[in-house]
Design a protein around this motif. Structure first.
Motif, PDB file in Angstrom:
ATOM      1  N   ASN A 138       6.949 105.560 -28.279  1.00 23.17           N
ATOM      2  CA  ASN A 138       7.673 106.045 -27.100  1.00 23.17           C
ATOM      3  C   ASN A 138       7.212 107.442 -26.668  1.00 23.17           C
ATOM      4  N   GLY A 139       5.883 107.647 -26.679  1.00 23.42           N
ATOM      5  CA  GLY A 139       5.334 108.912 -26.216  1.00 23.42           C
ATOM      6  C   GLY A 139       5.320 110.032 -27.237  1.00 23.42           C
ATOM      7  N   ASP A 140       5.800 109.782 -28.449  1.00 23.70           N
ATOM      8  CA  ASP A 140       5.846 110.798 -29.493  1.00 23.70           C
ATOM      9  C   ASP A 140       4.623 110.641 -30.400  1.00 23.70           C
ATOM     10  N   VAL A 141       3.754 111.646 -30.441  1.00 30.29           N
ATOM     11  CA  VAL A 141       2.509 111.554 -31.209  1.00 30.29           C
ATOM     12  C   VAL A 141       2.799 111.391 -32.703  1.00 30.29           C
ATOM     13  N   THR A 142       3.798 112.106 -33.219  1.00 37.33           N
ATOM     14  CA  THR A 142       4.127 112.020 -34.640  1.00 37.33           C
ATOM     15  C   THR A 142       4.540 110.602 -35.019  1.00 37.33           C
ATOM     16  N   ARG A 143       5.365 109.977 -34.201  1.00 31.61           N
ATOM     17  CA  ARG A 143       5.780 108.606 -34.482  1.00 31.61           C
ATOM     18  C   ARG A 143       4.608 107.640 -34.376  1.00 31.61           C
ATOM     19  N   LEU A 144       3.703 107.898 -33.427  1.00 32.04           N
ATOM     20  CA  LEU A 144       2.526 107.048 -33.277  1.00 32.04           C
ATOM     21  C   LEU A 144       1.672 107.113 -34.538  1.00 32.04           C
ATOM     22  N   VAL A 145       1.385 108.313 -35.012  1.00 35.79           N
ATOM     23  CA  VAL A 145       0.562 108.467 -36.217  1.00 35.79           C
ATOM     24  C   VAL A 145       1.262 107.860 -37.423  1.00 35.79           C
ATOM     25  N   ASP A 194      -6.270 111.152 -28.426  1.00 37.11           N
ATOM     26  CA  ASP A 194      -6.526 111.638 -27.068  1.00 37.11           C
ATOM     27  C   ASP A 194      -5.745 110.833 -26.039  1.00 37.11           C
ATOM     28  N   LYS A 195      -5.706 109.518 -26.225  1.00 41.02           N
ATOM     29  CA  LYS A 195      -5.003 108.675 -25.264  1.00 41.02           C
ATOM     30  C   LYS A 195      -3.495 108.814 -25.394  1.00 41.02           C
ATOM     31  N   ALA A 196      -3.038 109.346 -26.516  1.00 41.60           N
ATOM     32  CA  ALA A 196      -1.617 109.665 -26.675  1.00 41.60           C
ATOM     33  C   ALA A 196      -1.317 111.069 -26.148  1.00 41.60           C
ATOM     34  N   GLN A 197      -2.355 111.715 -25.579  1.00 40.16           N
ATOM     35  CA  GLN A 197      -2.236 113.057 -24.983  1.00 40.16           C
ATOM     36  C   GLN A 197      -1.831 114.105 -26.013  1.00 40.16           C
ATOM     37  N   ALA A 198      -2.368 113.949 -27.229  1.00 46.64           N
ATOM     38  CA  ALA A 198      -2.161 114.963 -28.269  1.00 46.64           C
ATOM     39  C   ALA A 198      -3.086 116.143 -27.977  1.00 46.64           C
ATOM     40  N   ARG A 199      -2.540 117.321 -27.816  1.00 43.21           N
ATOM     41  CA  ARG A 199      -3.333 118.514 -27.510  1.00 43.21           C
ATOM     42  C   ARG A 199      -4.003 119.053 -28.773  1.00 43.21           C
ATOM     43  N   GLY A 200      -5.284 119.437 -28.635  1.00 46.56           N
ATOM     44  CA  GLY A 200      -6.012 120.003 -29.767  1.00 46.56           C
ATOM     45  C   GLY A 200      -6.188 119.037 -30.925  1.00 46.56           C
ATOM     46  N   ALA A 201      -6.351 117.743 -30.616  1.00 42.56           N
ATOM     47  CA  ALA A 201      -6.476 116.732 -31.671  1.00 42.56           C
ATOM     48  C   ALA A 201      -7.784 116.908 -32.445  1.00 42.56           C
ATOM     49  N   ARG A 202      -7.678 116.762 -33.760  1.00 44.42           N
ATOM     50  CA  ARG A 202      -8.836 116.864 -34.638  1.00 44.42           C
ATOM     51  C   ARG A 202      -8.771 115.764 -35.685  1.00 44.42           C
ATOM     52  N   VAL A 203      -9.938 115.175 -35.994  1.00 43.04           N
ATOM     53  CA  VAL A 203     -10.035 114.155 -37.036  1.00 43.04           C
ATOM     54  C   VAL A 203     -11.261 114.461 -37.885  1.00 43.04           C
ATOM     55  N   GLN A 204     -11.057 114.564 -39.175  1.00 41.68           N
ATOM     56  CA  GLN A 204     -12.165 114.796 -40.110  1.00 41.68           C
ATOM     57  C   GLN A 204     -12.113 113.743 -41.203  1.00 41.68           C
ATOM     58  N   GLY A 205     -13.156 112.912 -41.294  1.00 36.09           N
ATOM     59  CA  GLY A 205     -13.171 111.846 -42.281  1.00 36.09           C
ATOM     60  C   GLY A 205     -14.203 112.063 -43.364  1.00 36.09           C
ATOM     61  N   GLN A 206     -14.054 111.301 -44.428  1.00 33.96           N
ATOM     62  CA  GLN A 206     -15.067 111.283 -45.476  1.00 33.96           C
ATOM     63  C   GLN A 206     -15.044 109.930 -46.165  1.00 33.96           C
ATOM     64  N   GLN A 207     -16.218 109.487 -46.639  1.00 30.23           N
ATOM     65  CA  GLN A 207     -16.348 108.223 -47.347  1.00 30.23           C
ATOM     66  C   GLN A 207     -16.115 108.487 -48.826  1.00 30.23           C
ATOM     67  N   LEU A 208     -15.145 107.793 -49.432  1.00 35.32           N
ATOM     68  CA  LEU A 208     -14.852 107.947 -50.849  1.00 35.32           C
ATOM     69  C   LEU A 208     -15.643 106.967 -51.693  1.00 35.32           C
ATOM     70  N   GLU A 216      -8.338 113.297 -42.268  1.00 40.61           N
ATOM     71  CA  GLU A 216      -7.366 114.352 -41.986  1.00 40.61           C
ATOM     72  C   GLU A 216      -7.143 114.383 -40.477  1.00 40.61           C
ATOM     73  N   LEU A 217      -5.919 114.118 -40.048  1.00 37.85           N
ATOM     74  CA  LEU A 217      -5.570 114.125 -38.639  1.00 37.85           C
ATOM     75  C   LEU A 217      -4.657 115.318 -38.352  1.00 37.85           C
ATOM     76  N   SER A 218      -4.915 116.019 -37.251  1.00 34.72           N
ATOM     77  CA  SER A 218      -4.031 117.121 -36.882  1.00 34.72           C
ATOM     78  C   SER A 218      -4.071 117.309 -35.372  1.00 34.72           C
ATOM     79  N   TRP A 219      -3.045 117.943 -34.851  1.00 38.71           N
ATOM     80  CA  TRP A 219      -2.984 118.246 -33.429  1.00 38.71           C
ATOM     81  C   TRP A 219      -2.042 119.433 -33.245  1.00 38.71           C
ATOM     82  N   GLU A 220      -2.145 120.081 -32.084  1.00 37.17           N
ATOM     83  CA  GLU A 220      -1.367 121.281 -31.834  1.00 37.17           C
ATOM     84  C   GLU A 220       0.001 120.979 -31.238  1.00 37.17           C
ATOM     85  N   SER A 221       0.039 120.024 -30.320  1.00 37.13           N
ATOM     86  CA  SER A 221       1.323 119.653 -29.699  1.00 37.13           C
ATOM     87  C   SER A 221       1.183 118.328 -28.976  1.00 37.13           C
TER      88      SER A 221
END
Length: 221
Positions: A138-145, A194-208, A216-221
């Protein structure tokens, strides 16, 4: 590329494979990487034609029509139906073929895999699982993640995903028995944010290991 549980529960399959430790992982998108992933797939690991078609659409936009035909031949499927189930090996061959075709234009194999994953976000959100995810968020980035593991389960019949929150707008998503290399999912997850309009979205992955990765997912607002 913008940079950004626990234990994974292993599933039981009627085949055997040996995961590689991190120190010996091969380069994502390489021929050796593809061979390892193909060898670990079973006939029961399938994905929707929607995601295969998105790969062809991305090649059409970023490459050429002849490249699309080459990619389709690599997958061995002449006609793709969105809701039909195809072996994940078909999708792997198409994505790896597309990444090699687009590597020079995108700036390397990793960047090409991210670009393909980013474009796949549209198909993911347009699928039944993706639309349910957006409805529940419902438009909430935290709930989406928070509901990403559930959405992945609905979109694919293989793998397990788990999420641990590291802060109010930062989480770690772990994927096990997941066939696409980590740069592909970096792009896809960033596309979803990005399509959820998360500002300052960042994703950093690694293969285990070959079929295990974390993000690691993060965003500013």
């Amino acid at each position: 590329m913008r940079a950004g549980e626990g234990s994974c529960k292993k599933e039981t399959h009627m085949y055997l494979h040996v995961e590689q430790p991190v120190a010996t992982l091969v380069a994502p998108g390489s021929d050796e990487d593809l061979a390892l992933r193909l060898a670990m797939a079973s006939p029961w690991d399938t994905t929707r034609g929607l995601f295969l078609r998105t790969t062809l659409d991305a090649v059409s936009c970023l490459g050429s029509e002849s490249a699309v035909r080459d990619c389709q031949r690599a997958g061995g499927e002449e006609k793709l139906l969105d809701f039909f189930l195809y072996p994940v090996t078909t999708h792997l061959r198409m994505v790896f073929s597309a990444a090699h075709m687009l590597a020079e234009r995108c700036g390397g194999l990793d960047a090409a895999l991210r670009a393909l994953g980013y474009r796949c976000a549209d198909s993911f959100l347009g699928s039944a699982a993706g639309m349910t995810l957006q409805l529940l968020a419902n438009g909430d980035v935290t709930r989406l993640v928070d509901r990403l593991p559930m959405a992945y389960r609905a979109a694919a019949n293989f793998g397990t995903r788990s999420l641990v929150w590291m802060g109010p707008r930062q989480g770690r998503l772990t994927m096990c028995h997941e066939f696409m290399p980590y740069p592909f999912h970096e792009g896809m997850l960033l596309g979803v944010l990005d399509k959820a309009q998360a500002r300052g979205a960042r994703v950093q992955g690694q293969q285990l290991s070959t079929l295990e990765s974390e993000y690691e997912l993060s965003w500013e607002s």
